[in-house]
Design a protein around this motif. Structure first.
Motif, PDB file in Angstrom:
ATOM      1  N   TYR A  95       0.845  -1.202   0.000  1.00 22.50           N
ATOM      2  CA  TYR A  95       0.000   0.000   0.000  1.00 22.50           C
ATOM      3  C   TYR A  95       0.879   1.250   0.000  1.00 22.50           C
ATOM      4  N   LEU A 413      -3.703   2.207   0.132  1.00 18.96           N
ATOM      5  CA  LEU A 413      -2.786   3.088  -0.603  1.00 18.96           C
ATOM      6  C   LEU A 413      -3.348   4.498  -0.677  1.00 18.96           C
ATOM      7  N   ASN A 416      -2.891   6.385   2.581  1.00 24.13           N
ATOM      8  CA  ASN A 416      -1.534   6.400   3.109  1.00 24.13           C
ATOM      9  C   ASN A 416      -1.168   7.843   3.467  1.00 24.13           C
TER      10      ASN A 416
END
Length: 515
Positions: A95, A413, A416
């Motif tokens: 990710y 992701l 993040n």
């Protein structure tokens, strides 16, 4: 005497059969254990959350809130961590943009352990093909997504959307919230069927359409349940279960529909005048393009390949768009200031016209930024998988050998915090040209990335723009505070309890000016 000998022979045959099954079972178990050892050894340098002795992480993944659970793991284990579905299927769950680039810039094949589950339904189409045949099909299908082909679809999207919005006018009068997911799904599938099979000359009837709608809905649900339930991963076991029987029945219904249309279209094309009539139509549908596709040697797609690509397009182009539209409208209800600004932009573009044209889509800059921000927070496909065809080395010095399995967790992701400051905040300006220019190219991957990115992403974005713009012109959207959506991955990102919104009509006869 003969009966005794026969009895002994049958008994001996039964023992031989039992022994053979036992040996085959032991060999299968040994193979699984060796593969598990290989996968576990490959991920030795990646710490991760504790696993259940039997289920691995499968139970936590199946639970409500599993997406945010992975986000919490991402905070705890930067870059990546092992993810086990049962004891024998382990992925490196990534990710982080540089990790994503290391894998997804290469074109490794899809992970057969999971994508082979799709074969019974969609066959060997572009989604699961690999190697030279994947490249050949990608090349043959690319003309089907040229902007000259996509232009006339604006009218198709518009007509299907107006049908849905007229139904919503009736529901809005009841002054109660309602779940929009099913209606949007029906509209998206209707649009896709028109773009794929055409209308009027396709030989379809309403009952056949309805059975196909039901089959596709069932198949997407059953597929996710199979992926999440590791006890269903074995084909022999799965096909013996009621779940497997239901899946096969739905496959048969979908295949019967596709085969019926292909047979009818091919029969019509044997007539030279009919082919000329099709070529002179206002637009070709996806099936026309597939039937006319030829490789360098003039060879056409086989019937098996035709069905696989049609079924793949129907699978990939239906639920993903439905998810994207529904979560976008939820975001508009959640953030009325952005809803208002998008509506103003759309009104300005439309002026005194009553329908959109192709050139209008490129002018929807703020709407497009809002769509992308909703894709970031609620990616239609939250997780995708690969199998490494060769070793890979990551930016932090760790590596994986060939044969390892990768899970790209797009949902994590896109949240993040090292890439997206205040990741839970809805901020469309993240997608302004100046911000996009400075961002890692693999930080935002709603349509995957690299050579195996989604071939239909322009088709999907065009549909998203047309549908959402028309929705915002016709209605104001507001939340139902008593029914907040509960995120749930089901191949695509859905809500366990639906997406319930309040709608207020903006038609002139409702006392409010449309534009």
């Amino acid at each position: 005497m003969l009966s005794v000998l026969l009895s002994l022979s049958v008994s001996r045959l039964g023992l031989w059969a039992a022994g053979l099954i036992l040996v085959l079972g032991l060999l299968k178990l040994i193979r699984l254990l060796l593969r598990r050892q290989m996968l576990a050894r490959a991920m030795d340098s990646f710490p991760g959350p504790p696993t259940h002795w039997l289920f691995g992480h499968a139970q936590e993944i199946q639970q409500t809130g599993s997406l945010d659970k992975v986000v919490s793991w991402a905070h705890q284990f930067p870059y990546a961590h092992p993810l086990w579905l049962g004891q024998f299927l382990g992925f490196l769950n990534i990710y982080e943009p540089d990790y994503a680039k290391a894998v997804y810039s290469r074109g490794d094949p899809k992970a057969a352990d999971l994508y082979d589950f799709f074969l019974q339904w969609i066959g060997k189409g572009l989604l699961v093909l690999q190697g030279p045949k994947w490249y050949e099909h990608r090349k043959l299908l690319t003309p089907g997504f040229h902007y000259d082909v996509l232009k006339p679809y604006v009218a198709v999207f518009t007509n299907s959307t107006h049908t849905m919005l007229d139904q919503w006018e009736e529901k809005a009068r009841e002054d109660k919230s309602f779940d929009i997911f099913c209606d949007v799904g029906h509209m998206a599938l209707d649009s896709l069927m028109k773009c794929t099979f055409g209308k009027g000359d396709s030989g379809l009837d309403h009952s056949r359409d309805s059975s196909y709608h039901s089959a596709v809905r069932d198949l997407t649900l059953l597929m996710q349940e199979r992926i999440d339930s590791f006890q269903y991963h074995n084909d022999f076991v799965y096909w013996l279960t009621p779940h497997g029987h239901r899946f096969l029945r739905a496959c048969q219904a979908a295949h019967d529909h596709t085969d019926h249309v292909i047979r009818g279209r091919k029969a019509a094309l044997k007539d030279e005048k009919e082919w000329e009539k099709i070529q002179s139509r206002r637009h070709l549908d996806f099936l026309d393009i597939l039937l006319g596709a030829r490789d360098e040697n003039g060879i056409k797609l086989s019937d098996e390949d035709l069905r696989a690509e049609v079924d793949t397009f129907m699978f990939e182009g239906h639920d993903t768009t439905t998810s994207g539209i529904c979560w976008f409208l939820y975001c508009m209800a959640l953030y009325p200031e952005h809803q208002h600004r998008c509506r103003e932009e759309v009104c300005e573009i439309l002026g005194d016209r009553d329908s959109f044209q192709w050139d209008d889509l490129g002018k929807m800059t703020y709407l497009t930024m809002c769509i992308k921000e909703s894709f970031r927070l609620y990616p239609p496909v939250p997780q995708v998988y690969r199998q490494l065809s060769k070793p890979v080395s990551f930016v932090d010095g760790r590596s994986l050998p060939a044969g390892s399995l990768i899970s790209l967790h797009i949902y994590a992701l896109h949240r993040n915090s090292a890439v997206w400051p205040d990741p839970e905040v809805f901020d469309p300006l993240r997608f302004s040209p100046e911000n996009v220019a400075t961002r890692h190219p693999f930080a935002f991957m709603p349509f995957s990335a690299g050579p195996r990115n989604c071939i239909g992403q322009q088709f999907a974005m065009n549909e998203m723009k047309v549908v959402t713009a028309l929705c915002l012109l016709r209605f104001e959207f507001a939340l139902d505070p008593l029914r907040p959506p509960i995120k749930m991955p089901q191949l695509v990102l859905r809500s366990k309890n639906g997406i319930h919104l309040h709608l207020k009509s903006l038609r002139p006869d409702s006392g409010k000016q449309l534009c």
